[in-house]
Design a protein around this motif. Sequence first.
Motif, PDB file in Angstrom:
ATOM      1  N   GLN A 115       0.152   3.268   4.275  1.00  0.00           N
ATOM      2  CA  GLN A 115      -0.406   2.078   3.633  1.00  0.00           C
ATOM      3  C   GLN A 115       0.655   1.371   2.787  1.00  0.00           C
ATOM      4  OE1 GLN A 115      -4.043   2.814   1.497  1.00  0.00           O
ATOM      5  NE2 GLN A 115      -5.196   3.334   3.347  1.00  0.00           N
ATOM      6  N   ILE A 116       1.452   2.156   2.088  1.00  0.00           N
ATOM      7  CA  ILE A 116       2.531   1.584   1.280  1.00  0.00           C
ATOM      8  C   ILE A 116       3.546   0.876   2.172  1.00  0.00           C
ATOM      9  CG2 ILE A 116       4.423   2.127  -0.304  1.00  0.00           C
ATOM     10  CD1 ILE A 116       2.671   4.544  -1.242  1.00  0.00           C
ATOM     11  N   ASP A 117       3.855   1.489   3.301  1.00  0.00           N
ATOM     12  CA  ASP A 117       4.792   0.864   4.239  1.00  0.00           C
ATOM     13  C   ASP A 117       4.269  -0.477   4.748  1.00  0.00           C
ATOM     14  OD1 ASP A 117       6.539   2.959   3.991  1.00  0.00           O
ATOM     15  OD2 ASP A 117       5.938   3.966   5.848  1.00  0.00           O
ATOM     16  N   ARG A 118       2.949  -0.629   4.805  1.00  0.00           N
ATOM     17  CA  ARG A 118       2.360  -1.886   5.257  1.00  0.00           C
ATOM     18  C   ARG A 118       2.235  -2.897   4.127  1.00  0.00           C
ATOM     19  NH1 ARG A 118      -1.021   1.822   8.212  1.00  0.00           N
ATOM     20  NH2 ARG A 118      -2.831   1.410   6.875  1.00  0.00           N
ATOM     21  N   GLY A 119       2.627  -2.504   2.905  1.00  0.00           N
ATOM     22  CA  GLY A 119       2.674  -3.464   1.808  1.00  0.00           C
ATOM     23  C   GLY A 119       1.778  -3.175   0.629  1.00  0.00           C
ATOM     24  N   ALA A 120       0.887  -2.176   0.708  1.00  0.00           N
ATOM     25  CA  ALA A 120      -0.023  -1.884  -0.395  1.00  0.00           C
ATOM     26  C   ALA A 120       0.748  -1.347  -1.590  1.00  0.00           C
ATOM     27  CB  ALA A 120      -1.086  -0.888   0.043  1.00  0.00           C
ATOM     28  N   ASP A 121       0.443  -1.834  -2.788  1.00  0.00           N
ATOM     29  CA  ASP A 121       1.143  -1.345  -3.977  1.00  0.00           C
ATOM     30  C   ASP A 121       0.202  -0.805  -5.052  1.00  0.00           C
ATOM     31  OD1 ASP A 121       0.076  -3.729  -4.873  1.00  0.00           O
ATOM     32  OD2 ASP A 121       1.971  -4.607  -5.520  1.00  0.00           O
ATOM     33  N   VAL A 122      -1.104  -0.747  -4.746  1.00  0.00           N
ATOM     34  CA  VAL A 122      -2.072  -0.034  -5.580  1.00  0.00           C
ATOM     35  C   VAL A 122      -3.014   0.701  -4.633  1.00  0.00           C
ATOM     36  CG1 VAL A 122      -3.870  -0.158  -7.336  1.00  0.00           C
ATOM     37  CG2 VAL A 122      -1.989  -1.794  -7.402  1.00  0.00           C
ATOM     38  N   LEU A 123      -3.091   2.025  -4.753  1.00  0.00           N
ATOM     39  CA  LEU A 123      -3.912   2.830  -3.849  1.00  0.00           C
ATOM     40  C   LEU A 123      -5.022   3.541  -4.625  1.00  0.00           C
ATOM     41  CD1 LEU A 123      -1.181   4.594  -1.659  1.00  0.00           C
ATOM     42  CD2 LEU A 123      -2.193   2.332  -1.358  1.00  0.00           C
ATOM     43  N   TYR A 124      -6.241   3.449  -4.119  1.00  0.00           N
ATOM     44  CA  TYR A 124      -7.391   4.137  -4.706  1.00  0.00           C
ATOM     45  C   TYR A 124      -7.834   5.218  -3.740  1.00  0.00           C
ATOM     46  CZ  TYR A 124     -12.343   4.615  -6.238  1.00  0.00           C
ATOM     47  OH  TYR A 124     -13.574   5.079  -6.660  1.00  0.00           O
ATOM     48  N   HIS A 125      -7.952   6.448  -4.231  1.00  0.00           N
ATOM     49  CA  HIS A 125      -8.392   7.520  -3.335  1.00  0.00           C
ATOM     50  C   HIS A 125      -9.748   8.055  -3.759  1.00  0.00           C
ATOM     51  CE1 HIS A 125      -8.392  11.525  -5.297  1.00  0.00           C
ATOM     52  NE2 HIS A 125      -7.549  10.990  -6.153  1.00  0.00           N
ATOM     53  N   ALA A 126     -10.535   8.428  -2.756  1.00  0.00           N
ATOM     54  CA  ALA A 126     -11.769   9.189  -2.954  1.00  0.00           C
ATOM     55  C   ALA A 126     -11.683  10.349  -1.976  1.00  0.00           C
ATOM     56  CB  ALA A 126     -12.993   8.328  -2.695  1.00  0.00           C
ATOM     57  N   ALA A 127     -10.757  11.262  -2.284  1.00  0.00           N
ATOM     58  CA  ALA A 127     -10.385  12.279  -1.300  1.00  0.00           C
ATOM     59  C   ALA A 127     -10.255  13.678  -1.888  1.00  0.00           C
ATOM     60  CB  ALA A 127      -9.067  11.882  -0.630  1.00  0.00           C
ATOM     61  N   GLY A 128     -10.862  13.903  -3.054  1.00  0.00           N
ATOM     62  CA  GLY A 128     -10.809  15.241  -3.632  1.00  0.00           C
ATOM     63  C   GLY A 128      -9.394  15.711  -3.871  1.00  0.00           C
ATOM     64  N   ALA A 129      -9.143  16.967  -3.509  1.00  0.00           N
ATOM     65  CA  ALA A 129      -7.828  17.554  -3.735  1.00  0.00           C
ATOM     66  C   ALA A 129      -6.737  16.883  -2.902  1.00  0.00           C
ATOM     67  CB  ALA A 129      -7.861  19.056  -3.431  1.00  0.00           C
ATOM     68  N   GLY A 147      -7.114   7.176  -9.646  1.00  0.00           N
ATOM     69  CA  GLY A 147      -7.749   8.460  -9.414  1.00  0.00           C
ATOM     70  C   GLY A 147      -9.254   8.331  -9.279  1.00  0.00           C
ATOM     71  N   VAL A 148      -9.916   9.475  -9.148  1.00  0.00           N
ATOM     72  CA  VAL A 148     -11.357   9.454  -8.903  1.00  0.00           C
ATOM     73  C   VAL A 148     -12.016  10.663  -9.548  1.00  0.00           C
ATOM     74  CG1 VAL A 148     -11.413  10.797  -6.753  1.00  0.00           C
ATOM     75  CG2 VAL A 148     -13.046   8.908  -7.067  1.00  0.00           C
TER      76      VAL A 148
END
Length: 374
Positions: free
Chosen positions: A250-264, A282-283
């Motif tokens: 995602q970063i390689d495609r240009g995203a510079d803020v990432l939100y995860h809902a992925a636990g560990a 974070g979450v």
Amino acid sequence: MRGAALVAVAMTGVLTLASCAKDSGGDTSTGGGDGPCVTAADPPKVSSSQSRSREQEDVDASDLRVGLAYDVGGRGDASYNDAAAAGVDRAKAQLGVKDTTESTAAGKESEDAKRQRLNQMAQQGYDPIIAVGFAYADAVKAIAPKYPRTRFAIVDDDSVDAPNVTALVFAEEQGSFLAGVAAVYKSQNCHIGFVGGVDTPLIAKFEAGYVQGARAVSDKVTIERDYLTPAGDISGFNDPGKGNVVAKSQIDRGADVLYHAAGASGRGVFEAAKAEGVLAIGVDSDQYRQKTVAHVKDVIMTSMLKRVDVAVYDYIKAVARDDLSSLPERFDLAVEGVGYATSGGKIDDIEPILRAYKKQIVDGDIEVATTVAN
């Protein structure tokens, strides 16, 4: 895995939205281009939010024997399970709970294993028993009727209709809406991302709120969306390596803020953000303060708080009082069941804006969807 990107480009006053379907592989557009990403006017400011008044009364829960059945990842996941653990730890400290037991689900374990875990706790006399996660729904449905005098709670599922089962559910979409607002205000590329652990209706609520919040403040933001595993494969909640790979893409495609809902798996998202010099959200818990991700905390601009700790603590307290009617039907923004963290000071400048959007949601002026309207 699902990859999707949503591109909004303003041309001659006409808004054109292009969105990709599942398994489209994402979009390499850079999104906003020159100029600020925020295109909506700031909402009317409100005074500093006040924490809801929580009941302060002496409750003695020393006679309770609390069983806690964790989802995959268990105590130490720096996210969902740790939040549940914090609720029990608080009950020990403030309510006098002395006897507890904990057990953790294994990745891809059978339904029989989950049933055996709950059955063993009930046989040993633990009451209440708290199942952490929707993956326990079938197990609770099977085991609770066998022990009608034992009280059960299940986090993130309200499908079990039994007199001795309490659902502890949340408005994840509301907290995620505020995360989407924050992401757009902090994005330099007008290009953000979402990494879900497992492609389920529950995690889709996080995605839906995040996308709606981002779109509410920008009509030109690009949003990357990927899931680590499909429904039925819960390993997506405990695979930091895969989280890292997907976040990096995602970063390689240009995203510079990432939100995860992925636990560990979120640890891998944070590590990718750290390596590439971008921000992350974070979450569940205030992940800036989690020891297991302390080495990457400087990239965590905020966390969407899903107060599983509050729900678990309040449930134990209600059981001790023998009055479950005090629990809300859903832990939402109005009762501070969801929210956002301010640790690290990275969103101090936009907190008045977040408070204003929070008020609009609580007042009903903004209704947050639980599914993404593509």
